[in-house]
Write an enzyme that holds these catalytic residues in place. Sequence first.
Site, PDB file in Angstrom:
ATOM      1  N   THR A   1       0.571   4.337   1.352  1.00  0.00           N
ATOM      2  CA  THR A   1       0.707   5.035   2.628  1.00  0.00           C
ATOM      3  C   THR A   1       1.253   4.104   3.699  1.00  0.00           C
ATOM      4  OG1 THR A   1      -1.175   6.412   2.037  1.00  0.00           O
ATOM      5  CG2 THR A   1      -0.497   6.414   4.347  1.00  0.00           C
TER       6      THR A   1
ATOM      7  N   ASP B   1      -3.045  -0.976   6.296  1.00  0.00           N
ATOM      8  CA  ASP B   1      -3.310  -0.368   7.601  1.00  0.00           C
ATOM      9  C   ASP B   1      -4.759   0.069   7.758  1.00  0.00           C
ATOM     10  OD1 ASP B   1      -3.357   1.713   5.832  1.00  0.00           O
ATOM     11  OD2 ASP B   1      -1.878   2.957   6.874  1.00  0.00           O
TER      12      ASP B   1
ATOM     13  N   ASP C   1       0.873  -1.156   0.000  1.00  0.00           N
ATOM     14  CA  ASP C   1       0.000   0.000   0.000  1.00  0.00           C
ATOM     15  C   ASP C   1       0.919   1.217   0.000  1.00  0.00           C
ATOM     16  OD1 ASP C   1      -2.203   1.565   0.095  1.00  0.00           O
ATOM     17  OD2 ASP C   1      -2.555   1.337   2.235  1.00  0.00           O
TER      18      ASP C   1
END
Length: 777
Positions: free
Chosen positions: A301, A531, A299
């Site tokens: 971020t 996350d 991902d």
Amino acid sequence: MTPTNLETGLTNTDVQQRIAAGQQNDPAPSLTRSVKRIFSDNLLTWFNLINVLLAALVFFTGSYKNMLFLGVAFFNTAIGIFQEIRSKRQIDKMSFLSEATYQLKREGKLIRVHQDAIVKDDLIMLSRGDQLPVDAHIVSTQGLEVDESQITGESTPIAKQVGDPLTSGSFLVSGQAVAQVTGVGRTSFIRELSSEVKTEHASHSQLLDTINRIIKILTIVIVPLGAALFISKMVNGNSLNAAILGTVAGMVGMIPEGLVLLTSVSLAVSAMNLARRHVLVRELPAIEGLARVDVLCLDKTGTITSGKLKFDQVVPLGNTTSDDLQTVTSGLIHAIGDENETATALKDAWPNPNWTASKVMPFSSARKWSGAEFDTGAYVLGAPEFILPEPDPELQKRVHKYASEGYRVLFVARVSQLTADDLGTVTPMGLVLITDELRENATNTFAYFANQDVALKVISGDNPTTVASIASRAGIAGCEHLVDMSTLEAPIDYDHLAATYTVFGRVTPTQKRELVKAWQRADHTVAMTGDGVNDILALRQADCGIAMASGSEATKSIADFVLIDSNFDAMLNVLNEGRRVVNNIERVAALYLIKTMYSVALSLIFVFMASSYPFQPIQLTPISMFTVGIPSFFLALEPNHERLSGQFMKQVMVIAAPAAICIVSYIMFVFLVGGVQLQMPYVQTSTLSVMMTGAVGFMALLMCARPLNRMKIGLVVIMLTCFILVFVFLGHLFSLSSIFNFRLAMFYLPLLVSVYPFFYVVQELLGKRLFSRIRWR
């Protein structure tokens, strides 16, 4: 008793009353076994039972020293228990640090507690990403949507209103809510949800699976073969005591005592080492799993970027001024109440204008926008391609330009209606540009994975051009191969996409999962990082899930690893620990299986021979201790970060099979030539059998220890010295005859000299002509 004032919540007196009445929630399930379970699982094993029964038979003969093999088994088990308890304490300490906390309202104040401090009737504040540890019903809400797939199996978000129930185990995908707790502990719908989820997503260890297959075969073989050996010796006129001791020696030799234990200990020690580096391991086999990963899905971020977003500028469109655009965006973001990184960056940049919203639509990963309705109208904020009913070529060109420069681009628009399916007339107001900081050491980390033949794939909900720009800055290869998943029409050929592209933008949670499935169908082992709640489906599907501690509790609850510091660089430690375990266990497993293989072969041979079995149980002790037991524990914990071969059985058999053949050959030569032709007594033939078995064992040990260094050479020298000292000073204890006999020396010295060339020839023949033709799994 229900709180009389929902604005203040429970009083401290109310809380104490509920605790006294047993209306307190349970703590989060432990990630490790209890001390009692560790003792029972290590002590109460099939092979330990066999060892005890065999020791009882030896006790019956009165030859108590032949029970020494029981001490070796006890010593191995004690080491395993000690190491696992030691690892448990370290992991439990890190588990507590990673546990989610929940915000409660008590006595008019907001407090943050762990889940075991929640009591019935508490008021709990919930926001996007939270996973419910209790049952509750909604008191107030702003655009709440809940995923109850853990309970119903259906991943479609469910909108919730005031008064609706919330079930433990479900998690919030958008919105906020205040809920009153109705069920805690045993009265909650899913008491041990996290444990059950992990059972559904259990990590499998190829290493343990292979070893367990070997154990199953031995379980079937060992008892009937031992019985056949005993009956054969009795029929052929051996005394009862001799038959028992020979049978026990054969069966003890078949048991690869310590191999499963050593594997478990190695994984436990790795988990402890990783905990010290602030990586929480939820499933021990996952350490091995990550070492086998060849596709790593990132991902943007938190992995490529630090996650620290910063507002850069606004770009007005049409007749909108910069001030108007800033005011509308600020009013939107504060009214919606989202707590994600984008919302936080914008809240930090602008003051709250205190607009009052009559309707709120919080951000959703599926919608890619959020919105609110005020007296002045309804506004939305999000991805332009998800907000505009039809593409705007000019706007697309501007968005692409900013995205190619690495900006995260948000679109602000006025809409005529605010519903999930239809926004009515959309009037563009402007763009909001946010910068994303590249994570420190990202370039070095990704370069290391690439050098280890791990393909890096970037899957993000952001604009693919933005993601590709940032990924390129981080040194990820193939970033020019990007695709906007929002532009694809069903049916989507995920297999083609997975094989063709590196960067995937505007990906929905379901699409993330389907991409992971596509790589798995192509025989790849896939790891997924994430996350947020939008990563949950993919994390659950992946072979190895990695979550950031800063992420949502729902994400952490199903991940195999939780990065306590939310630092992706720590994954290098996990990769190396996994490789250390797999490579070292592959290396030392051969030592254990040599004894098993030659013992099975000798037992089969001596079933059909009148002579006594060539060993007594006591004589196997120095062989097991100095060529296998002690060195294997040292070698298993050695650093070894080489790439995995993926051929466990081939690696083992290349050493174990030639060694077992050599040992059986030498023992039969000693028996036929020394025992039959030269009429050597049993004590001498058994002594020579122990000597030659040890010699071949040390040859195999040297091969397993490669590449050699000072520590390994020193280890082998010490073990060899101890083995020789047994013959020199402890011969009587181990039922060995003196080796200081000229006639005997003239027999065994040429045999010792022949060990290396004989072993080399057998290994070359097997390795090149047989093992190279076998397809190993």
